[in-house]
Each structure stands twice: as structure tokens, then as C-alpha cells.
Write an enzyme that holds these catalytic residues in place. Structure first.
Site, mmCIF file in Angstrom:
data_model
loop_
_atom_site.group_PDB
_atom_site.id
_atom_site.type_symbol
_atom_site.label_atom_id
_atom_site.label_comp_id
_atom_site.label_asym_id
_atom_site.label_seq_id
_atom_site.Cartn_x
_atom_site.Cartn_y
_atom_site.Cartn_z
ATOM 1 N N CYS A 26 10.903 22.042 -25.007
ATOM 2 C CA CYS A 26 11.725 22.990 -25.687
ATOM 3 C C CYS A 26 13.008 23.459 -24.735
ATOM 4 C CB CYS A 26 10.889 24.289 -25.783
ATOM 5 S SG CYS A 26 9.293 24.185 -26.649
HETATM 6 C C1 BEZ Z 1 6.944 21.759 -24.431
HETATM 7 O O1 BEZ Z 1 8.029 22.261 -24.748
HETATM 8 O O2 BEZ Z 1 7.022 21.004 -23.370
HETATM 9 C C2 BEZ Z 1 5.623 22.058 -24.784
HETATM 10 C C3 BEZ Z 1 5.528 23.361 -25.382
HETATM 11 C C4 BEZ Z 1 4.183 23.768 -25.655
HETATM 12 C C5 BEZ Z 1 3.212 22.818 -25.540
HETATM 13 C C6 BEZ Z 1 3.398 21.741 -25.030
HETATM 14 C C7 BEZ Z 1 4.516 21.231 -24.450
#
Ligand code: BEZ
Length: 211
Positions: A45
Site C-alpha cells: 500500500c
Molecule cells: C501490503 O500492502 O503490503 C499488504 C496489506 C495487507 C495484506 C498484505 C499486504
């Protein structure tokens, strides 16, 4: 109920990093990209939001407002913003919705319980100035999106909204397009003075119309 193409994008009021807004009012006569991410302070994210901030001038050029959403509270969005600027080299320059009660996430079907029953998946809604849903995309948490592809799709959506054309596989702005099969050759002659190449009667290729 799942939101489908050409449905009216539901209106809502939201708390965001840019203050409280009413979605349709905030859109005004522009297009919008409303996208969710699973959670603040997560690696994928962080890269996505930095990328959207980098591409913001490209969305602006197309008359498209961008707005993100997760179920995290506003205080988290605000403190995470510092990490995005620090690690991605681009500070947040668009609003992030805080939706801790999941009201907007539920309205837009951004929570897919079999994948995760609390966090939003990576949903994208491209919404036209008429407030209709033009495109939906859903990615899992583990896969970051390609926002340049979303710009490419917007170029196609905006072009095909104004002209009787469709865009072929892997099309990029400026490349040849296809005359829609519903247009007769006689009608096409009026609309496409530069002419076209008939590859098959249903596959007529013409230069991209200019506005
Ligand atoms: C991420 O943004 O890396 C992420 C967020 C939630 C679950 C898995 C990865």
C-alpha cells in the site's frame, strides 16, 4: 449488491485527510478514481499511494480526481503519510478516506469476506462525470496495482465516450483505433474523413480521432 458498469456510483459523506466531503459534490463535473487499499503502514500500500501521488498530474490532465480509502482511522492516515513521502519520494496530494465503520467499503463492496473479513481488498472504481461506474477492478492484497494501466483505460474510456470507436488490445493514446461495428460504412465516411483500413468487414482500423 455488486456495483456493475453503468450503475450510478453511490454518494456518501466521508472524513478524509483533506477534511469532510460529500462524494458527488467533491467530484463536481470531473471524473473520479475511487480506490481502496487494505491497511495503513503496510508495504505494498505504501508503494501504491506513493505512485498515485507521482501520477497525480496525469490524472489532473485528464480531468480525473483521485481518492483513496481504507478502514483505518484518520490519525493513522495522517501519520502514515509521512512514511509515504519519506520512502516513495512523493507526498500524498489527494484525499484518503477514513472508513473505520466500513460504511463506504460496504456500499461499494470493497470487503470480500472470503479473502479477508475485516480489511478492504484493492478495489478500483473509475466513475464518469455523469456519476456512472465506467470500470471496476479488484486485486488481492498481495498484488500491487499498475496505475499507469488505469490511466491507459481512462484514455480509452474518455475517447470512446466521445467517438464511435473502440480501442484494440494494448492500445495506447495516439495509436490507431477501431470503428465500432454498429456504424455503417456510409455513416463512418462522415465521421472518419481520414478513412480507414478494412481488415475484415467487422474490423475497420482508423487513426485516433482528435478532439
Ligand atoms: C501490503 O500492502 O503490503 C499488504 C496489506 C495487507 C495484506 C498484505 C499486504
Amino acid at each position: 449488491m455488486t456495483l456493475q458498469l453503468d450503475d450510478t456510483a453511490p454518494d456518501f459523506e466521508a472524513d478524509t485527510t483533506d477534511g469532510t466531503l460529500k462524494f458527488h459534490e467533491w467530484m463536481s463535473d470531473d471524473w473520479a478514481v475511487l480506490f481502496s487499499h487494505p491497511a495503513d503502514f503496510t508495504p505494498v500500500c505504501t508503494t501504491e499511494l506513493g505512485e498515485v501521488a507521482r501520477l497525480k498530474p496525469e490524472f489532473d490532465k485528464r480531468g480525473v480526481k483521485v481518492i483513496g480509502l481504507s478502514v483505518d482511522p484518520l490519525e493513522d492516515h495522517r501519520s502514515w503519510a509521512g512514511d509515504i513521502a519519506e520512502t516513495q519520494g512523493h507526498a500524498l496530494n489527494f484525499p484518503l478516506i477514513a472508513d473505520p465503520d466500513r460504511e463506504i467499503a460496504d456500499l461499494y463492496g470493497m470487503i470480500h469476506p472470503q479473502a479477508d473479513d475485516t480489511l478492504t481488498v484493492r478495489s478500483v472504481f473509475v466513475i464518469g462525470s455523469d456519476k456512472k461506474v465506467k470500470l471496476t477492478l479488484t486485486y488481492p492484497a498481495s498484488t500491487g496495482r499498475n496505475f499507469e494501466e488505469i490511466l491507459r483505460v481512462i484514455d480509452s474510456l474518455q475517447l470512446t465516450a466521445d467517438h464511435s470507436v473502440a480501442t484494440p488490445v494494448n492500445w495506447q493514446h495516439g495509436e490507431d483505433v477501431i470503428i465500432v461495428p454498429s456504424l455503417s460504412d456510409e455513416e463512418a465516411r462522415e465521421k472518419f474523413p481520414k478513412g480507414w483500413e478494412t481488415v475484415k468487414p467487422y474490423l475497420r482500423v482508423t487513426p485516433q480521432p482528435q478532439d
